[in-house]
Design a protein around this motif. Structure first.
Motif, PDB file in Angstrom:
ATOM      1  N   SER A 247       0.827  -1.207   0.000  1.00  0.00           N
ATOM      2  CA  SER A 247       0.000   0.000   0.000  1.00  0.00           C
ATOM      3  C   SER A 247       0.863   1.259   0.000  1.00  0.00           C
ATOM      4  O   SER A 247       0.583   2.217  -0.736  1.00  0.00           O
ATOM      5  CB  SER A 247      -0.931   0.011   1.224  1.00  0.00           C
ATOM      6  N   GLU A 248       1.917   1.239   0.823  1.00  0.00           N
ATOM      7  CA  GLU A 248       2.834   2.369   0.866  1.00  0.00           C
ATOM      8  C   GLU A 248       3.471   2.607  -0.501  1.00  0.00           C
ATOM      9  O   GLU A 248       3.552   3.752  -0.986  1.00  0.00           O
ATOM     10  CB  GLU A 248       3.919   2.093   1.907  1.00  0.00           C
ATOM     11  N   ALA A 249       3.898   1.520  -1.145  1.00  0.00           N
ATOM     12  CA  ALA A 249       4.560   1.639  -2.437  1.00  0.00           C
ATOM     13  C   ALA A 249       3.595   2.118  -3.519  1.00  0.00           C
ATOM     14  O   ALA A 249       3.939   2.973  -4.349  1.00  0.00           O
ATOM     15  CB  ALA A 249       5.167   0.291  -2.835  1.00  0.00           C
ATOM     16  N   LEU A 250       2.365   1.580  -3.532  1.00  0.00           N
ATOM     17  CA  LEU A 250       1.370   2.004  -4.512  1.00  0.00           C
ATOM     18  C   LEU A 250       1.039   3.481  -4.361  1.00  0.00           C
ATOM     19  O   LEU A 250       0.858   4.199  -5.352  1.00  0.00           O
ATOM     20  CB  LEU A 250       0.098   1.169  -4.361  1.00  0.00           C
ATOM     21  N   THR A 251       0.951   3.943  -3.128  1.00  0.00           N
ATOM     22  CA  THR A 251       0.662   5.357  -2.880  1.00  0.00           C
ATOM     23  C   THR A 251       1.763   6.236  -3.464  1.00  0.00           C
ATOM     24  O   THR A 251       1.493   7.268  -4.098  1.00  0.00           O
ATOM     25  CB  THR A 251       0.518   5.625  -1.370  1.00  0.00           C
ATOM     26  N   ILE A 252       3.007   5.832  -3.280  1.00  0.00           N
ATOM     27  CA  ILE A 252       4.136   6.592  -3.838  1.00  0.00           C
ATOM     28  C   ILE A 252       4.049   6.626  -5.360  1.00  0.00           C
ATOM     29  O   ILE A 252       4.218   7.672  -5.993  1.00  0.00           O
ATOM     30  CB  ILE A 252       5.464   5.977  -3.374  1.00  0.00           C
ATOM     31  N   VAL A 253       3.769   5.477  -5.962  1.00  0.00           N
ATOM     32  CA  VAL A 253       3.679   5.399  -7.425  1.00  0.00           C
ATOM     33  C   VAL A 253       2.572   6.303  -7.949  1.00  0.00           C
ATOM     34  O   VAL A 253       2.764   7.068  -8.914  1.00  0.00           O
ATOM     35  CB  VAL A 253       3.449   3.942  -7.875  1.00  0.00           C
ATOM     36  N   PHE A 254       1.396   6.249  -7.332  1.00  0.00           N
ATOM     37  CA  PHE A 254       0.271   7.069  -7.789  1.00  0.00           C
ATOM     38  C   PHE A 254       0.568   8.557  -7.639  1.00  0.00           C
ATOM     39  O   PHE A 254       0.244   9.355  -8.527  1.00  0.00           O
ATOM     40  CB  PHE A 254      -0.999   6.704  -7.024  1.00  0.00           C
ATOM     41  N   LYS A 255       1.150   8.926  -6.518  1.00  0.00           N
ATOM     42  CA  LYS A 255       1.429  10.345  -6.301  1.00  0.00           C
ATOM     43  C   LYS A 255       2.491  10.848  -7.273  1.00  0.00           C
ATOM     44  O   LYS A 255       2.465  12.021  -7.678  1.00  0.00           O
ATOM     45  CB  LYS A 255       1.815  10.582  -4.846  1.00  0.00           C
ATOM     46  N   LYS A 256       3.405   9.966  -7.675  1.00  0.00           N
ATOM     47  CA  LYS A 256       4.371  10.336  -8.708  1.00  0.00           C
ATOM     48  C   LYS A 256       3.665  10.538 -10.049  1.00  0.00           C
ATOM     49  O   LYS A 256       3.947  11.475 -10.795  1.00  0.00           O
ATOM     50  CB  LYS A 256       5.438   9.244  -8.849  1.00  0.00           C
ATOM     51  N   MET A 257       2.726   9.631 -10.365  1.00  0.00           N
ATOM     52  CA  MET A 257       2.045   9.700 -11.651  1.00  0.00           C
ATOM     53  C   MET A 257       1.093  10.884 -11.733  1.00  0.00           C
ATOM     54  O   MET A 257       0.924  11.489 -12.789  1.00  0.00           O
ATOM     55  CB  MET A 257       1.262   8.397 -11.910  1.00  0.00           C
ATOM     56  N   ILE A 258       0.447  11.213 -10.620  1.00  0.00           N
ATOM     57  CA  ILE A 258      -0.562  12.267 -10.642  1.00  0.00           C
ATOM     58  C   ILE A 258       0.026  13.599 -10.195  1.00  0.00           C
ATOM     59  O   ILE A 258       0.122  14.550 -10.972  1.00  0.00           O
ATOM     60  CB  ILE A 258      -1.765  11.894  -9.754  1.00  0.00           C
ATOM     61  N   GLY A 259       0.442  13.666  -8.932  1.00  0.00           N
ATOM     62  CA  GLY A 259       0.897  14.940  -8.368  1.00  0.00           C
ATOM     63  C   GLY A 259       2.128  15.494  -9.034  1.00  0.00           C
ATOM     64  O   GLY A 259       2.167  16.663  -9.448  1.00  0.00           O
ATOM     65  N   ASP A 260       3.162  14.657  -9.196  1.00  0.00           N
ATOM     66  CA  ASP A 260       4.418  15.146  -9.767  1.00  0.00           C
ATOM     67  C   ASP A 260       4.270  15.504 -11.239  1.00  0.00           C
ATOM     68  O   ASP A 260       5.055  16.267 -11.781  1.00  0.00           O
ATOM     69  CB  ASP A 260       5.523  14.095  -9.603  1.00  0.00           C
ATOM     70  N   GLY A 261       3.246  14.925 -11.877  1.00  0.00           N
ATOM     71  CA  GLY A 261       3.020  15.234 -13.285  1.00  0.00           C
ATOM     72  C   GLY A 261       2.100  16.424 -13.476  1.00  0.00           C
ATOM     73  O   GLY A 261       1.761  16.772 -14.613  1.00  0.00           O
ATOM     74  N   GLY A 262       1.702  17.060 -12.390  1.00  0.00           N
ATOM     75  CA  GLY A 262       0.826  18.212 -12.485  1.00  0.00           C
ATOM     76  C   GLY A 262      -0.590  17.868 -12.902  1.00  0.00           C
ATOM     77  O   GLY A 262      -1.349  18.735 -13.336  1.00  0.00           O
ATOM     78  N   ARG A 263      -0.975  16.611 -12.739  1.00  0.00           N
ATOM     79  CA  ARG A 263      -2.312  16.178 -13.141  1.00  0.00           C
ATOM     80  C   ARG A 263      -3.278  16.253 -11.967  1.00  0.00           C
ATOM     81  O   ARG A 263      -2.882  16.103 -10.816  1.00  0.00           O
ATOM     82  CB  ARG A 263      -2.290  14.736 -13.666  1.00  0.00           C
ATOM     83  N   GLU A 264      -4.555  16.426 -12.272  1.00  0.00           N
ATOM     84  CA  GLU A 264      -5.598  16.364 -11.247  1.00  0.00           C
ATOM     85  C   GLU A 264      -6.134  14.950 -11.107  1.00  0.00           C
ATOM     86  O   GLU A 264      -6.731  14.608 -10.091  1.00  0.00           O
ATOM     87  CB  GLU A 264      -6.739  17.312 -11.602  1.00  0.00           C
ATOM     88  N   PHE A 265      -5.925  14.126 -12.128  1.00  0.00           N
ATOM     89  CA  PHE A 265      -6.408  12.742 -12.107  1.00  0.00           C
ATOM     90  C   PHE A 265      -5.608  11.939 -13.129  1.00  0.00           C
ATOM     91  O   PHE A 265      -4.866  12.489 -13.951  1.00  0.00           O
ATOM     92  CB  PHE A 265      -7.906  12.677 -12.439  1.00  0.00           C
ATOM     93  N   ILE A 266      -5.794  10.625 -13.080  1.00  0.00           N
ATOM     94  CA  ILE A 266      -5.236   9.733 -14.088  1.00  0.00           C
ATOM     95  C   ILE A 266      -6.320   8.739 -14.465  1.00  0.00           C
ATOM     96  O   ILE A 266      -7.134   8.342 -13.613  1.00  0.00           O
ATOM     97  CB  ILE A 266      -3.968   9.010 -13.568  1.00  0.00           C
ATOM     98  N   GLU A 267      -6.384   8.375 -15.736  1.00  0.00           N
ATOM     99  CA  GLU A 267      -7.348   7.377 -16.189  1.00  0.00           C
ATOM    100  C   GLU A 267      -6.610   6.076 -16.487  1.00  0.00           C
ATOM    101  O   GLU A 267      -5.729   6.035 -17.356  1.00  0.00           O
ATOM    102  CB  GLU A 267      -8.115   7.870 -17.419  1.00  0.00           C
ATOM    103  N   LEU A 268      -6.966   5.042 -15.740  1.00  0.00           N
ATOM    104  CA  LEU A 268      -6.359   3.726 -15.902  1.00  0.00           C
ATOM    105  C   LEU A 268      -7.246   2.910 -16.842  1.00  0.00           C
ATOM    106  O   LEU A 268      -8.433   2.729 -16.581  1.00  0.00           O
ATOM    107  CB  LEU A 268      -6.242   3.030 -14.547  1.00  0.00           C
ATOM    108  N   VAL A 269      -6.664   2.420 -17.926  1.00  0.00           N
ATOM    109  CA  VAL A 269      -7.445   1.754 -18.967  1.00  0.00           C
ATOM    110  C   VAL A 269      -7.250   0.244 -18.892  1.00  0.00           C
ATOM    111  O   VAL A 269      -6.122  -0.248 -18.762  1.00  0.00           O
ATOM    112  CB  VAL A 269      -7.047   2.259 -20.364  1.00  0.00           C
ATOM    113  N   SER A 270      -8.362  -0.470 -18.960  1.00  0.00           N
ATOM    114  CA  SER A 270      -8.326  -1.931 -18.990  1.00  0.00           C
ATOM    115  C   SER A 270      -9.239  -2.410 -20.116  1.00  0.00           C
ATOM    116  O   SER A 270      -9.968  -1.627 -20.721  1.00  0.00           O
ATOM    117  CB  SER A 270      -8.803  -2.514 -17.656  1.00  0.00           C
ATOM    118  N   SER A 271      -9.177  -3.695 -20.391  1.00  0.00           N
ATOM    119  CA  SER A 271     -10.108  -4.291 -21.341  1.00  0.00           C
ATOM    120  C   SER A 271     -10.645  -5.586 -20.749  1.00  0.00           C
ATOM    121  O   SER A 271     -10.057  -6.150 -19.821  1.00  0.00           O
ATOM    122  CB  SER A 271      -9.434  -4.565 -22.693  1.00  0.00           C
ATOM    123  N   ALA A 272     -11.760  -6.040 -21.294  1.00  0.00           N
ATOM    124  CA  ALA A 272     -12.379  -7.266 -20.797  1.00  0.00           C
ATOM    125  C   ALA A 272     -12.941  -8.073 -21.949  1.00  0.00           C
ATOM    126  O   ALA A 272     -13.332  -7.536 -22.986  1.00  0.00           O
ATOM    127  CB  ALA A 272     -13.494  -6.940 -19.811  1.00  0.00           C
TER     128      ALA A 272
END
Length: 282
Positions: A247-272
């Protein structure tokens, strides 16, 4: 396993519908139920009821039986049903899909949204579904195709244990044996449905948006679900000390992807994969 889902039910339900609703809508489209039908519909592995509630909204003259082997998930769905006033349309039950407590030929349609591949014996579940379907009745189920889960776990492992992550990347890049992804193999999926007819396999893709203020909530769901433990081991999380820190590691990854990139959100794409088939008419 049901106890693990009970423990994870609240965290899971906060995001489940956001991840699965559009696929549930796709599945309902494939059933092609007439608007004013009085159909009897069984929703297996209902979770917090994305499919069941959508079916009730579209087909209020039908009866939907929503079942799950987690009483925690059923408790959450019961609350939604009361809130929406759907007690006369949707009923719930704690049920083992390997041994459905219904007579033969009971349902016009059966749906399993992202649940069949988690069953201990999916072949037995399909036999039970075939048994309780009426002749001419349809089954629709979904399985994940491409998802963001493996990439997120590998990036997170890099945070807490770079050596293990590099070992995993090396193995993935140099292996000569093709990785078996049975639930993403359309021929294999068709073979599992050999007792049915008119088997169709289609693919859909939808994003899930995670806002900067939602990272902790999403990570709690993602890291807390029982299913993710199997995937973690496949992605190199063999050290028990590392898994505690996911959980700690995932939080760091997300904050890098969103906050450090100046984004307000990120869209994670999957298929089924969406599989729709029919029990032969007698």
């Amino acid at each position: 396993m049901s106890e693990k889902w009970n423990d994870a039910a609240k965290r899971y339900s906060e995001w489940s519908t956001r991840q699965t609703l559009r696929y549930a809508q796709d599945a309902l489209d494939l059933l092609n139920i007439p608007p004013n039908a009085s159909a009897r519909i069984l929703d297996i592995a209902t979770g917090d009821g994305a499919f069941a509630l959508e079916a009730a909204a579209r087909h209020p003259t039908s009866l939907i039986e929503a079942v799950d082997y987690s009483s925690g998930m059923i408790d959450i769905l019961d609350g939604k049903i009361r809130e929406l006033g759907l007690q006369g349309v949707v009923t719930t039950n704690v049920v083992d899909a390997h041994d459905l407590p219904y007579p033969d030929n009971s349902f016009d349609h059966v749906a399993v949204i992202f649940g069949l591949f988690l069953m201990k014996d999916s072949v037995q579940c399909l036999k039970e579904i075939h048994r309780v379907l009426k002749p001419g009745g349809k089954l629709v189920f979904t399985s994940w195709g491409s998802t963001f889960a493996s990439d997120l776990l590998l990036a997170s492992l890099m945070v807490v244990n770079p050596e293990a992550a590099i070992t995993r990347v090396l193995k993935k890049c140099t292996t000569t044996e093709p990785k078996q992804m049975l639930w993403n193999d359309h021929d294999w999926l068709r073979a599992q449905c050999s007792a049915f007819e008119n088997i169709q396999v289609t693919v859909a893709s939808h994003p899930v948006r995670v806002g900067a203020s939602e990272v902790d909530s999403f990570v709690g769901m993602f890291a807390g679900g029982p299913g993710i433990q199997y995937l973690m081991k496949a992605e190199g999380w063999d050290d028990e000390r590392d898994t505690v820190r996911v959980s700690e590691a995932l939080t760091i990854v997300f904050k890098k992807m969103i906050g450090d990139g100046g984004r307000e959100f990120i869209e994670l794409v999957s298929s089924a994969n969406l599989v729709c088939c029919r029990k032969a008419s007698q």
